[in-house]
Write a protein that holds these residues in place. Sequence first.
Motif, PDB file in Angstrom:
ATOM      1  N   ILE A  34      57.510  15.926  16.154  1.00  0.00           N
ATOM      2  CA  ILE A  34      58.345  17.116  16.353  1.00  0.00           C
ATOM      3  C   ILE A  34      57.526  18.354  16.715  1.00  0.00           C
ATOM      4  O   ILE A  34      57.866  19.052  17.684  1.00  0.00           O
ATOM      5  CB  ILE A  34      59.257  17.347  15.131  1.00  0.00           C
ATOM      6  N   PRO A  35      56.427  18.676  15.995  1.00  0.00           N
ATOM      7  CA  PRO A  35      55.642  19.858  16.399  1.00  0.00           C
ATOM      8  C   PRO A  35      55.055  19.742  17.809  1.00  0.00           C
ATOM      9  O   PRO A  35      54.942  20.742  18.519  1.00  0.00           O
ATOM     10  CB  PRO A  35      54.518  19.930  15.353  1.00  0.00           C
ATOM     11  N   ASP A  66      68.089  21.311  22.202  1.00  0.00           N
ATOM     12  CA  ASP A  66      67.062  22.023  21.463  1.00  0.00           C
ATOM     13  C   ASP A  66      66.471  21.164  20.340  1.00  0.00           C
ATOM     14  O   ASP A  66      67.203  20.595  19.539  1.00  0.00           O
ATOM     15  CB  ASP A  66      67.667  23.308  20.891  1.00  0.00           C
ATOM     16  N   ILE A  67      65.158  21.091  20.264  1.00  0.00           N
ATOM     17  CA  ILE A  67      64.485  20.268  19.262  1.00  0.00           C
ATOM     18  C   ILE A  67      64.754  20.769  17.845  1.00  0.00           C
ATOM     19  O   ILE A  67      64.842  19.981  16.911  1.00  0.00           O
ATOM     20  CB  ILE A  67      62.953  20.175  19.535  1.00  0.00           C
ATOM     21  N   GLU A  71      66.073  18.400  15.052  1.00  0.00           N
ATOM     22  CA  GLU A  71      65.256  18.228  13.850  1.00  0.00           C
ATOM     23  C   GLU A  71      66.090  18.432  12.583  1.00  0.00           C
ATOM     24  O   GLU A  71      65.966  17.670  11.621  1.00  0.00           O
ATOM     25  CB  GLU A  71      64.091  19.211  13.865  1.00  0.00           C
ATOM     26  N   ALA A  72      66.965  19.446  12.601  1.00  0.00           N
ATOM     27  CA  ALA A  72      67.825  19.693  11.443  1.00  0.00           C
ATOM     28  C   ALA A  72      68.741  18.503  11.183  1.00  0.00           C
ATOM     29  O   ALA A  72      68.910  18.078  10.032  1.00  0.00           O
ATOM     30  CB  ALA A  72      68.646  20.963  11.660  1.00  0.00           C
ATOM     31  N   MET A  78      67.766  11.781   7.257  1.00  0.00           N
ATOM     32  CA  MET A  78      66.733  11.233   6.378  1.00  0.00           C
ATOM     33  C   MET A  78      67.061  11.509   4.912  1.00  0.00           C
ATOM     34  O   MET A  78      66.836  10.667   4.046  1.00  0.00           O
ATOM     35  CB  MET A  78      65.358  11.825   6.698  1.00  0.00           C
ATOM     36  N   LYS A  79      67.625  12.672   4.655  1.00  0.00           N
ATOM     37  CA  LYS A  79      68.023  13.020   3.283  1.00  0.00           C
ATOM     38  C   LYS A  79      69.104  12.056   2.804  1.00  0.00           C
ATOM     39  O   LYS A  79      69.084  11.590   1.675  1.00  0.00           O
ATOM     40  CB  LYS A  79      68.540  14.457   3.245  1.00  0.00           C
TER      41      LYS A  79
END
Length: 120
Positions: A34-35, A66-67, A71-72, A78-79
């Motif tokens: 991601i970064p 938008d990344i 990502e959110a 994942m949570k």
Amino acid sequence: MIDPALHEEGGVTVLELYETTRKRTKVGSIAEAIPLVKKARQGESVCQKIISRDGTVVYNSDRNGDIEHWEAEWKLEMKGLSSSKTVRRCPYLNSGCVGDDLCMECLMDKKIEEYSTTGY
């Protein structure tokens, strides 16, 4: 054992597409990728992709936008996977039947169960 969505045994690839070239960077996980995508977006790259080891495109900047938003959503997913609750499987094998968004058959089963337990 580490969840494969958090760490890919064979790694994931970040692909940066430019007007005339492409750059591939192999990293160990999506979290590490991601970064790199964020950095590439600030540069001159035309498109960025995160590709799993089996060739599945996990993120495509043209398709997913938008990344930061992606990502959110990924972190929420994942949570949910790491929670202790068991994952509900649709008995009708409807892949869109998840959580609060049930398929029609499961909604009907739920209503039948509600009415049969209330004494109607």
